[in-house]
Design a protein around this motif. Structure first.
Motif, PDB file in Angstrom:
ATOM      1  N   GLN A 302      27.824   8.224  10.380  1.00 46.52           N
ATOM      2  CA  GLN A 302      27.534   8.533  11.762  1.00 46.52           C
ATOM      3  C   GLN A 302      28.538   8.018  12.995  1.00 46.52           C
ATOM      4  N   ARG A 303      28.898   6.801  12.559  1.00 40.76           N
ATOM      5  CA  ARG A 303      30.003   6.388  13.599  1.00 40.76           C
ATOM      6  C   ARG A 303      31.301   6.891  13.406  1.00 40.76           C
ATOM      7  N   VAL A 362      41.885   7.862   9.017  1.00 37.56           N
ATOM      8  CA  VAL A 362      40.679   7.482   8.368  1.00 37.56           C
ATOM      9  C   VAL A 362      40.700   5.956   7.932  1.00 37.56           C
ATOM     10  N   ILE A 363      41.779   5.644   7.591  1.00 36.60           N
ATOM     11  CA  ILE A 363      41.763   4.323   7.083  1.00 36.60           C
ATOM     12  C   ILE A 363      41.790   3.274   8.374  1.00 36.60           C
ATOM     13  N   ALA A 364      42.132   3.667   9.528  1.00 34.21           N
ATOM     14  CA  ALA A 364      42.245   2.979  10.750  1.00 34.21           C
ATOM     15  C   ALA A 364      40.628   3.151  11.163  1.00 34.21           C
ATOM     16  N   ASP A 368      38.003  -0.025  11.790  1.00 35.98           N
ATOM     17  CA  ASP A 368      37.346  -0.206  13.281  1.00 35.98           C
ATOM     18  C   ASP A 368      35.950  -0.363  13.235  1.00 35.98           C
ATOM     19  N   VAL A 369      35.233   0.688  12.416  1.00 38.12           N
ATOM     20  CA  VAL A 369      33.840   0.809  12.121  1.00 38.12           C
ATOM     21  C   VAL A 369      33.251  -0.475  11.462  1.00 38.12           C
ATOM     22  N   LEU A 370      33.803  -0.877  10.157  1.00 37.61           N
ATOM     23  CA  LEU A 370      33.439  -1.951   9.713  1.00 37.61           C
ATOM     24  C   LEU A 370      33.824  -3.147  10.114  1.00 37.61           C
ATOM     25  N   SER A 371      34.656  -3.345  11.081  1.00 36.33           N
ATOM     26  CA  SER A 371      35.038  -4.652  11.551  1.00 36.33           C
ATOM     27  C   SER A 371      33.846  -5.178  12.641  1.00 36.33           C
ATOM     28  N   ASP A 372      33.279  -4.089  13.050  1.00 32.94           N
ATOM     29  CA  ASP A 372      32.041  -4.271  14.017  1.00 32.94           C
ATOM     30  C   ASP A 372      30.645  -4.581  13.542  1.00 32.94           C
TER      31      ASP A 372
END
Length: 373
Positions: A302-303, A362-364, A368-372
């Motif tokens: 979703q993110r 995609v990697i970036a 971003d998503v998983l660091s949050d």
């Protein structure tokens, strides 16, 4: 532009002249059905596998269905396979009149848990369909040993494993026969539908050629036994001939994409983090799809949409949970790993011509998503 898991336009731009020449060659040949292109592709695809026969059919689903019928599977028989596969595997088994019996999969590679074959066996068992999922092979030694012990046919489902190897042996050369799909997304994909069965068995070859052509044996209008209309198209066969010469290049491209993912996403792995695909011992992976896992899969997807990235899930619903197969809703063997994985897996963009900047995006975004979280 939205990033998706597959796109053929870059590859088409690079190969356009050859693809259009293939079409012109067929249209100018004077033979549009079961002509020289199909015969040539069958010879060349069989040779690629070091086998005697290849029988072109209209799609991968019918490759499985006709392959099972040619191996003697009849209505009322049971066929052992897995539930975490593309639904066509099971549609084909049911189409042959047989009942699919599922075993669970292994945690590490999502492939058939061959230790459960004995539990799945019954007096009605006639065949095993190991699915070489995502681009690597099932451990075939125990499958073949079990099949020999119980006089079972083995039809490999190679729809996702063109060119994959297991202990140096190419996928599709272990069992009695092997079914392939040439759907456009495949490692060897056509510009439309297509399929094939490869085998070293002459009786299976004869049966398949008859089954794909109404049940006729060479002489038109003379039906020897009920069959199907399931022929590989001449245009697709000629395109596949051209692309077969580039298959090893396609595989090398996919492996390069997989290496970049592994390098770029490694720091996101660990306890509770992203789980990257692994290559099992003895396998040479061709990375048909690049499937990762995370317990918060749905939230991540979703993110990622906010980054204009639309990803697939291969596959969100195990076949035994689908409403179209109510008779399979209570598997003979519990499938806890299959069911858990279905809630965690998702596929990253994967194709040989995937531009580096798209993969980097995609990697970036995943960082971003998983660091949050």
């Amino acid at each position: 532009m939205t990033t998706r898991v597959w796109d053929y336009l870059q590859e088409y731009s690079e190969e356009k002249d050859d693809i259009l020449d293939a079409v012109r060659t067929v249209l100018g040949s004077g033979q549009l059905v079961l002509g020289p292109a199909v015969r040539a592709f069958e010879e060349e695809f069989a040779a690629y596998h070091g086998l005697a026969h290849c029988i072109g059919v209209d799609n991968g689903t019918n490759a499985v269905k006709l392959g099972l019928e040619a191996l003697g599977v009849t209505p009322g028989d049971e066929v052992i396979t897995v539930s975490n596969t593309a639904a066509p595997t099971v549609v084909a088994i049911a189409g042959a009149g047989a009942t699919p019996v599922f075993v669970d999969v292994r945690e590490e590679d999502h492939l058939m848990d061959t230790d459960q074959l004995e539990q799945a066996l019954s007096p009605r068992t006639r065949a095993i369909v190991p699915v070489h999922l995502y681009g690597q092979c099932v451990n075939m030694e125990p499958v073949l040993r079990f099949a020999r012990q119980h006089d079972l046919a083995v039809l490999e489902d190679c729809a996702q494993a063109h060119g994959a190897r297991h202990h140096g042996q190419v996928a599709g050369t272990f069992g009695d026969a092997a079914a392939f799909s040439f759907y456009p997304t495949k490692v060897l994909g056509a510009y439309g539908d297509g399929g094939a069965v490869v085998t070293d068995r002459e009786d299976t070859n004869r049966a398949l050629r008859q089954l794909r052509y109404y049940g006729m044996d060479k002489v038109y209008y003379v039906v020897r036994s009920p069959g199907h209309n399931s022929r590989l198209d001449e245009v697709q066969a000629e395109i596949l001939r051209r692309k077969l010469r580039r298959l090893d290049r396609y595989i090398a491209g996919r492996r390069a994409v997989a290496r970049r993912y592994a390098e770029g996403l490694h720091s996101l792995t660990g306890a509770g983090g992203l789980v990257l695909p692994t290559t099992s011992a003895g396998n040479e992976h061709v990375h048909y799809v690049y499937v990762v896992r995370h317990p918060r899969r749905d939230e991540i997807l979703q993110r990622l949409r906010h980054y204009d990235i639309e990803l697939n899930i291969s596959y969100p619903w195990p076949v035994h949970t689908m409403s179209g197969f109510p008779e399979l809703a209570r598997p003979r063997i519990p499938l806890p790993r299959t069911e858990r994985l279905a809630g965690e897996i998702f596929s990253l963009p994967m194709y040989p011509s995937l531009p580096w900047h798209v993969q980097e995006k995609v990697i970036a975004a995943l960082h971003d998503v998983l660091s949050d979280q």
